[in-house]
Every structure is written in structure tokens, then in C-alpha cells.
Design a protein around this motif. Structure first.
Motif, PDB file in Angstrom:
ATOM      1  N   TRP A 326       4.757  -7.262 -23.332  1.00  0.00           N
ATOM      2  CA  TRP A 326       5.177  -7.488 -21.955  1.00  0.00           C
ATOM      3  C   TRP A 326       4.008  -7.372 -20.995  1.00  0.00           C
ATOM      4  O   TRP A 326       3.082  -6.575 -21.214  1.00  0.00           O
ATOM      5  N   LEU A 327       4.086  -8.151 -19.927  1.00  0.00           N
ATOM      6  CA  LEU A 327       3.123  -8.056 -18.831  1.00  0.00           C
ATOM      7  C   LEU A 327       3.877  -7.673 -17.575  1.00  0.00           C
ATOM      8  O   LEU A 327       4.916  -8.258 -17.246  1.00  0.00           O
ATOM      9  N   GLY A 328       3.357  -6.692 -16.882  1.00  0.00           N
ATOM     10  CA  GLY A 328       3.930  -6.303 -15.598  1.00  0.00           C
ATOM     11  C   GLY A 328       2.865  -6.357 -14.524  1.00  0.00           C
ATOM     12  O   GLY A 328       1.698  -6.064 -14.776  1.00  0.00           O
ATOM     13  N   GLU A 329       3.264  -6.753 -13.341  1.00  0.00           N
ATOM     14  CA  GLU A 329       2.324  -6.760 -12.225  1.00  0.00           C
ATOM     15  C   GLU A 329       3.075  -6.478 -10.944  1.00  0.00           C
ATOM     16  O   GLU A 329       4.222  -6.886 -10.767  1.00  0.00           O
ATOM     17  N   GLY A 330       2.408  -5.750 -10.072  1.00  0.00           N
ATOM     18  CA  GLY A 330       2.981  -5.416  -8.779  1.00  0.00           C
ATOM     19  C   GLY A 330       1.925  -5.481  -7.702  1.00  0.00           C
ATOM     20  O   GLY A 330       0.719  -5.327  -7.975  1.00  0.00           O
ATOM     21  N   GLU A 331       2.359  -5.707  -6.469  1.00  0.00           N
ATOM     22  CA  GLU A 331       1.438  -5.831  -5.344  1.00  0.00           C
ATOM     23  C   GLU A 331       1.995  -5.096  -4.137  1.00  0.00           C
ATOM     24  O   GLU A 331       3.208  -4.993  -3.950  1.00  0.00           O
ATOM     25  N   ILE A 332       1.078  -4.599  -3.299  1.00  0.00           N
ATOM     26  CA  ILE A 332       1.432  -3.974  -2.032  1.00  0.00           C
ATOM     27  C   ILE A 332       0.298  -4.239  -1.060  1.00  0.00           C
ATOM     28  O   ILE A 332      -0.873  -4.255  -1.462  1.00  0.00           O
ATOM     29  N   SER A 333       0.626  -4.476   0.207  1.00  0.00           N
ATOM     30  CA  SER A 333      -0.374  -4.844   1.207  1.00  0.00           C
ATOM     31  C   SER A 333      -0.669  -3.697   2.160  1.00  0.00           C
ATOM     32  O   SER A 333       0.209  -2.882   2.478  1.00  0.00           O
ATOM     33  N   TYR A 334      -1.927  -3.680   2.642  1.00  0.00           N
ATOM     34  CA  TYR A 334      -2.365  -2.762   3.686  1.00  0.00           C
ATOM     35  C   TYR A 334      -3.159  -3.570   4.698  1.00  0.00           C
ATOM     36  O   TYR A 334      -3.971  -4.430   4.332  1.00  0.00           O
ATOM     37  N   ALA A 335      -2.919  -3.307   5.981  1.00  0.00           N
ATOM     38  CA  ALA A 335      -3.593  -4.073   7.027  1.00  0.00           C
ATOM     39  C   ALA A 335      -4.016  -3.147   8.157  1.00  0.00           C
ATOM     40  O   ALA A 335      -3.513  -2.023   8.297  1.00  0.00           O
ATOM     41  N   GLY A 336      -4.965  -3.649   8.937  1.00  0.00           N
ATOM     42  CA  GLY A 336      -5.420  -2.901  10.102  1.00  0.00           C
ATOM     43  C   GLY A 336      -6.595  -1.987   9.792  1.00  0.00           C
ATOM     44  O   GLY A 336      -7.232  -2.058   8.727  1.00  0.00           O
ATOM     45  N   GLU A 337      -6.898  -1.133  10.722  1.00  0.00           N
ATOM     46  CA  GLU A 337      -8.027  -0.200  10.595  1.00  0.00           C
ATOM     47  C   GLU A 337      -7.846   0.673   9.350  1.00  0.00           C
ATOM     48  O   GLU A 337      -6.780   1.234   9.120  1.00  0.00           O
ATOM     49  N   GLY A 338      -8.894   0.754   8.548  1.00  0.00           N
ATOM     50  CA  GLY A 338      -8.847   1.588   7.354  1.00  0.00           C
ATOM     51  C   GLY A 338      -8.028   1.019   6.222  1.00  0.00           C
ATOM     52  O   GLY A 338      -7.692   1.744   5.265  1.00  0.00           O
ATOM     53  N   ALA A 339      -7.705  -0.262   6.275  1.00  0.00           N
ATOM     54  CA  ALA A 339      -6.844  -0.856   5.252  1.00  0.00           C
ATOM     55  C   ALA A 339      -7.458  -0.757   3.863  1.00  0.00           C
ATOM     56  O   ALA A 339      -6.763  -0.437   2.889  1.00  0.00           O
ATOM     57  N   GLU A 340      -8.756  -1.018   3.752  1.00  0.00           N
ATOM     58  CA  GLU A 340      -9.372  -0.977   2.432  1.00  0.00           C
ATOM     59  C   GLU A 340      -9.360   0.433   1.861  1.00  0.00           C
ATOM     60  O   GLU A 340      -9.100   0.627   0.659  1.00  0.00           O
ATOM     61  N   ALA A 341      -9.625   1.421   2.720  1.00  0.00           N
ATOM     62  CA  ALA A 341      -9.600   2.807   2.244  1.00  0.00           C
ATOM     63  C   ALA A 341      -8.207   3.189   1.770  1.00  0.00           C
ATOM     64  O   ALA A 341      -8.044   3.866   0.741  1.00  0.00           O
ATOM     65  N   ARG A 342      -7.169   2.757   2.492  1.00  0.00           N
ATOM     66  CA  ARG A 342      -5.804   3.087   2.082  1.00  0.00           C
ATOM     67  C   ARG A 342      -5.441   2.376   0.781  1.00  0.00           C
ATOM     68  O   ARG A 342      -4.773   2.937  -0.096  1.00  0.00           O
ATOM     69  N   ALA A 343      -5.884   1.131   0.624  1.00  0.00           N
ATOM     70  CA  ALA A 343      -5.603   0.403  -0.614  1.00  0.00           C
ATOM     71  C   ALA A 343      -6.287   1.069  -1.796  1.00  0.00           C
ATOM     72  O   ALA A 343      -5.720   1.177  -2.895  1.00  0.00           O
ATOM     73  N   ARG A 344      -7.503   1.535  -1.579  1.00  0.00           N
ATOM     74  CA  ARG A 344      -8.213   2.224  -2.666  1.00  0.00           C
ATOM     75  C   ARG A 344      -7.542   3.551  -3.007  1.00  0.00           C
ATOM     76  O   ARG A 344      -7.492   3.947  -4.175  1.00  0.00           O
ATOM     77  N   THR A 416       6.847   4.624   0.077  1.00  0.00           N
ATOM     78  CA  THR A 416       7.014   5.844   0.882  1.00  0.00           C
ATOM     79  C   THR A 416       6.211   7.017   0.338  1.00  0.00           C
ATOM     80  O   THR A 416       6.066   8.031   1.029  1.00  0.00           O
ATOM     81  N   GLY A 417       5.716   6.907  -0.890  1.00  0.00           N
ATOM     82  CA  GLY A 417       4.974   8.020  -1.488  1.00  0.00           C
ATOM     83  C   GLY A 417       3.494   7.742  -1.631  1.00  0.00           C
ATOM     84  O   GLY A 417       2.800   8.447  -2.361  1.00  0.00           O
ATOM     85  N   GLY A 418       3.001   6.719  -0.928  1.00  0.00           N
ATOM     86  CA  GLY A 418       1.593   6.379  -0.997  1.00  0.00           C
ATOM     87  C   GLY A 418       0.954   6.457   0.374  1.00  0.00           C
ATOM     88  O   GLY A 418       1.497   7.082   1.297  1.00  0.00           O
ATOM     89  N   PRO A 419      -0.193   5.829   0.532  1.00  0.00           N
ATOM     90  CA  PRO A 419      -0.893   5.844   1.822  1.00  0.00           C
ATOM     91  C   PRO A 419      -0.066   5.197   2.932  1.00  0.00           C
ATOM     92  O   PRO A 419       0.887   4.450   2.669  1.00  0.00           O
ATOM     93  N   ALA A 420      -0.469   5.441   4.146  1.00  0.00           N
ATOM     94  CA  ALA A 420       0.269   4.940   5.302  1.00  0.00           C
ATOM     95  C   ALA A 420       0.202   3.420   5.390  1.00  0.00           C
ATOM     96  O   ALA A 420      -0.798   2.794   5.027  1.00  0.00           O
ATOM     97  N   GLY A 421       1.275   2.848   5.870  1.00  0.00           N
ATOM     98  CA  GLY A 421       1.259   1.443   6.246  1.00  0.00           C
ATOM     99  C   GLY A 421       1.388   0.448   5.121  1.00  0.00           C
ATOM    100  O   GLY A 421       1.147  -0.744   5.326  1.00  0.00           O
ATOM    101  N   GLY A 422       1.771   0.876   3.934  1.00  0.00           N
ATOM    102  CA  GLY A 422       1.936  -0.077   2.844  1.00  0.00           C
ATOM    103  C   GLY A 422       3.216  -0.880   3.002  1.00  0.00           C
ATOM    104  O   GLY A 422       4.221  -0.374   3.500  1.00  0.00           O
ATOM    105  N   GLY A 423       3.187  -2.149   2.586  1.00  0.00           N
ATOM    106  CA  GLY A 423       4.387  -2.974   2.710  1.00  0.00           C
ATOM    107  C   GLY A 423       4.269  -4.234   1.873  1.00  0.00           C
ATOM    108  O   GLY A 423       3.244  -4.515   1.258  1.00  0.00           O
ATOM    109  N   GLY A 424       5.346  -4.992   1.875  1.00  0.00           N
ATOM    110  CA  GLY A 424       5.343  -6.248   1.136  1.00  0.00           C
ATOM    111  C   GLY A 424       5.274  -6.056  -0.364  1.00  0.00           C
ATOM    112  O   GLY A 424       4.609  -6.820  -1.066  1.00  0.00           O
ATOM    113  N   VAL A 425       5.978  -5.051  -0.864  1.00  0.00           N
ATOM    114  CA  VAL A 425       5.940  -4.765  -2.305  1.00  0.00           C
ATOM    115  C   VAL A 425       6.648  -5.877  -3.079  1.00  0.00           C
ATOM    116  O   VAL A 425       7.752  -6.302  -2.721  1.00  0.00           O
TER     117      VAL A 425
END
Length: 452
Positions: A326-344, A416-425
């Protein structure tokens, strides 16, 4: 289309270059063939390796399925015109169920109030039966896993298709045949070539090679703004090959459409997926394009000459597919100031909670994704960029679907259990297939046709 020893040029148009291609593309091609007059055919190349394997799975789930899902959409607008104007239709849209596709074509003809077309199916490619898989087992020489086996198919050639056309088929439905064989077959039937007319077979094979990917030879997948400009790419016309009795051809495209056909597009497609220009191996002939000449002979008209042919090999390529977990994949977006740090940070949370038990692949779309998997570098970065629009992608593969399900739950929990501002899961899971290729003796896997 007239069959036998002809000296009249044969025009072969392409209606599709892959499964999922544009369903409005065949219409302009057929109209152009009608306006041109004379002998004509249209081919549909809609079958890739994994497309066929997935079709096999679909047929196992429902014996009436397993053929190209877009078949009705591509044929409905053109079927009446093709039958009326004697334009032969050849397509590998039969996939894992050519007879099912033929039945659908008959149903479509009835719906349209047409006289029943003469439909032939070409068989012999499917090696999934208990007896045929022994041939594959021998060819793989120890690499065959009976418990995980899904299907196997051999790449058949053009001659069974040509025989069906010569016998009166208006539509020929195939499963796995070599892509250029779809074009070569109408040429064999039209010109009456023998099995050892090597140069003619090779020339028409390369005409088929130019057509097989649809709009790639007429501007699609070629455009690079400012470097290789293509006019009206939104209405790119699909290609037509005018094949001469000696196997040479002129490549053009549907009239009154966008795109372009020039020496550059033809040369790119000519060399596409060819491992050795002097030995392009097909079931029908070994084609040699090392001395071929490409010349523009008019607007959107390019002549290909000088292709040489050599005797075909004693083997056919076959692909065997096995259950790959099986292959599974998931995505979530972060935008705005500090988006890359939150994604990391989200990436590190996933690595901590899941990565110890399940190897994960991470991509930071907008920072690093297309150029390859560099998970270690992403996880251990000492400097964080300032990207303000980042989408984290996490993917994993495993034989046990439960491990994938857990990974996808953890990705969803970042909401809800990750960095701020995540969405579009978004999350997805699908069955994987592993592929093994081999060569099988052609005499053990003969092709044949039947009217249905």
C-alpha cells in the motif's frame, strides 16, 4: 479503408495518447481525415503499464469492467462519421477486457441508431492464466511470487490487427500491443506488406512512434515560453501521419487547431523513449533511425525518411505485476509569516510519532519537492527559509495497510495537534503494484483475432 496492394497514401490520425487524454481531441482529427479523403484510420493509444495492471484489478472486481473507462466518451462523437467514411478505428482501449470493450461499442452503436459495426478483438497478450503464467515463471527465472501475482501481459505486434482489418474489421480492439503497432497495422493491411518488408515496416513503425503520445509531436509537452513557443496550446491539434508505400511519412496535425508540427517537435518525439537509435526493438521489426532524415516540407508538415529495418527478435517483452502493498500520502498547507518553519516543525512531529516504525518521505512543496527525495536534508536543515506558501507532503509504503492508516491519522491530527495555521488536509491510500519485465519466446504466446 481499402486493403491489399495499394500505392495510395494512407492517413493515420491519433485520437488519444494515453488513458485520460482529452476526449474532444478525436473530433478535429476525424474531420480532417474526411476532408482529406482517401484511405484513413484513427488510432487510440490509451494503455500504459500500470494502467493495464489496474484494469486487471478492476476486471477481477467486476468481470464486465477492465477496459478503458473513457472509451464511450472518445468514441461517441466520432463513431458514426468513422463508419460512414470508412475510417478504420484501432485502439488498445480493450486493456484487460477487449471483449467487454467490444460489447460496449456495440451498445453505443445501438444507442446511436447505427448499423452494427464489424468489431474484432485481438487476443494473446494476457498471460495471467495458470498455464500461461508458467511461461512468465520460466522467463523470470526464480523471480516469480505465486502468492503475490496479479497479472502478466505480453507486448503483441501489428500482424494480427492487420489480419483483422483485411478480413473486414471496421474497429479493432486490443489489449497490450506495442504502441507503434497500432499505426503499423493499418499500413500493413493497406499496402499488403509481408512480414519481412523490413524497411517499410520500420518506417511505418516510426510513424506510429511519432503518433503514439498524441499531442507530444504537435506541440504538447514541447512548449517552453520564450524558448520553444507553441501557438494556441489550449487548442492543440492531435497528429496525423500520411504514410507512403515505402514506409516514409509526412507528419501533420488536425486542421484549424493550435499547436505546431516542425522539425524540432518531430525530432524530440522521434528520440523519445528510444534506448538505441540504431536498434529500436518492437514486436514487428528492429527499427534503425540513425540515418533518418527529418525535413519541413510545408506549414505543420514534416517528412520522415531514411528509416531502416532489421529482422524482429525471437522474443516478446512481457510485464508481470505483483501485489506491492500500500501507498499512503497526506498533505497539509501552511501560509504566511513563518510558514516554512511551521511546515518543518509539522514534519518533525510526523517523524517522531511515525517515522521510527515506518520510513517516511517528506516534500515541502514550494521549497523542495520536484527535484527528488531529500528527507534527511529536510529533517536536519540548520537554516530555515522564508517561504510563505508551503504544503507539506508525507508519503509512505508498506505491505500492511494498518501502518498506512496510522500514518494518515497522524497527518490528519496535525490539524489541531500540530503547528499553528495548518489547513487543507488531504489524505489518500491506494494499493501498490510491483513490476517485473522479462522476455518470452514469441512462439509460445501467439496473437489471434476474432470477430465479436
Amino acid at each position: 479503408m481499402r486493403q491489399g496492394k495499394n500505392t495510395e497514401t494512407l492517413a493515420v490520425g491519433c485520437g488519444a495518447g494515453f488513458s485520460g487524454d482529452r476526449v474532444d481531441a478525436p473530433g478535429p482529427v476525424v474531420r480532417t481525415l474526411i476532408e482529406r479523403g482517401g484511405a484513413a484510420a484513427i488510432i487510440f493509444e490509451m494503455l500504459a503499464e500500470r494502467t493495464l495492471a489496474l484494469a486487471q484489478l478492476a476486471r477481477k472486481a467486476n468481470p464486465e469492467l477492465g477496459y478503458e473507462v473513457l472509451l464511450e466518451l472518445v468514441l461517441r462523437p466520432i463513431l458514426a462519421d468513422c463508419l460512414k467514411h470508412n475510417i478504420t478505428i484501432v485502439g488498445n482501449f480493450g486493456a484487460a477486457n477487449p471483449r467487454g470493450a467490444a460489447a460496449m461499442i456495440h451498445r453505443l452503436a445501438r444507442e446511436l441508431g447505427l448499423r452494427m459495426p464489424r468489431v474484432a478483438v485481438v487476443e494473446g497478450d494476457d498471460l495471467s492464466s495458470v498455464s500461461c503464467r508458467l511461461i512468465v515463471r520460466d522467463a523470470l527465472d526464480g523471480g516469480f511470487d505465486e502468492h503475490r501475482f496479479v497479472c502478466a501481459n505480453a507486448y503483441q505486434g501489428a500482424f494480427a490487427i492487420a489480419e483483422a482489418i483485411t478480413a473486414g474489421a471496421q474497429i479493432v480492439v486490443t489489449g497490450r500491443v506495442a504502441d507503434p503497432s497500432l499505426t503499423l497495422a493499418p499500413a500493413i493491411a493497406h499496402f499488403g506488406w509481408s512480414e519481412n518488408d523490413w524497411d517499410q515496416l520500420a518506417g511505418a513503425t516510426m510513424a506510429g512512434h511519432l503518433l503514439e503520445c498524441g499531442a507530444q509531436v504537435s506541440g504538447g509537452y514541447f512548449a517552453d515560453p520564450g524558448y520553444k513557443d507553441v501557438p494556441n496550446l489550449d487548442d492543440v491539434g492531435f497528429p496525423i501521419a500520411e504514410i507512403a508505400p515505402d514506409g516514409s511519412c509526412i507528419v501533420t496535425k488536425a486542421s484549424n487547431t493550435g499547436g505546431l508540427v516542425d522539425a524540432r517537435t518531430v525530432k524530440e518525439q522521434l528520440l523519445y523513449e528510444i534506448h538505441d537509435p540504431a536498434e529500436y526493438l518492437t514486436p514487428d521489426v528492429v527499427a534503425d533511425v540513425s540515418d533518418a532524415e527529418v525535413a519541413e516540407v510545408g506549414p505543420d508538415r514534416v517528412r520522415l525518411t531514411g528509416v531502416r529495418g532489421h529482422p524482429r527478435t525471437p522474443t516478446l517483452k512481457a510485464n508481470a505485476f505483483f501485489d506491492g502493498g500500500w501507498l499512503g500520502e497526506g498533505e497539509i498547507s501552511y501560509a504566511g509569516e513563518g510558514a516554512e518553519a511551521r511546515a518543518r516543525l509539522a514534519m518533525k512531529v510526523m517523524q517522531s510519532r511515525v517515522g521510527r516504525d515506518l520510513p517516511l518521505r517528506f516534500d515541502l512543496i514550494g521549497v523542495m519537492s520536484v527535484l527528488g527525495d531529500d528527507t534527511d536534508r529536510l529533517l536536519n536543515a540548520t537554516r530555515v527559509g522564508a517561504a510563505t506558501d508551503v504544503r507539506l507532503r508525507v508519503a509512505a509504503k508498506h505491505e500492511d495497510a494498518a501502518h498506512i492508516d496510522r500514518m494518515l491519522r497522524e497527518l490528519t491530527a496535525l490539524w489541531t495537534g500540530g503547528p499553528a495555521g495548518g489547513g487543507g488536509v488531504r489524505v489518500a491510500k491506494r494499493q501498490r503494484l510491483s513490476l517485473k519485465s522479462c522476455l518470452v519466446p514469441r512462439e509460445r504466446v501467439p496473437a489471434s483475432y476474432a470477430f465479436v
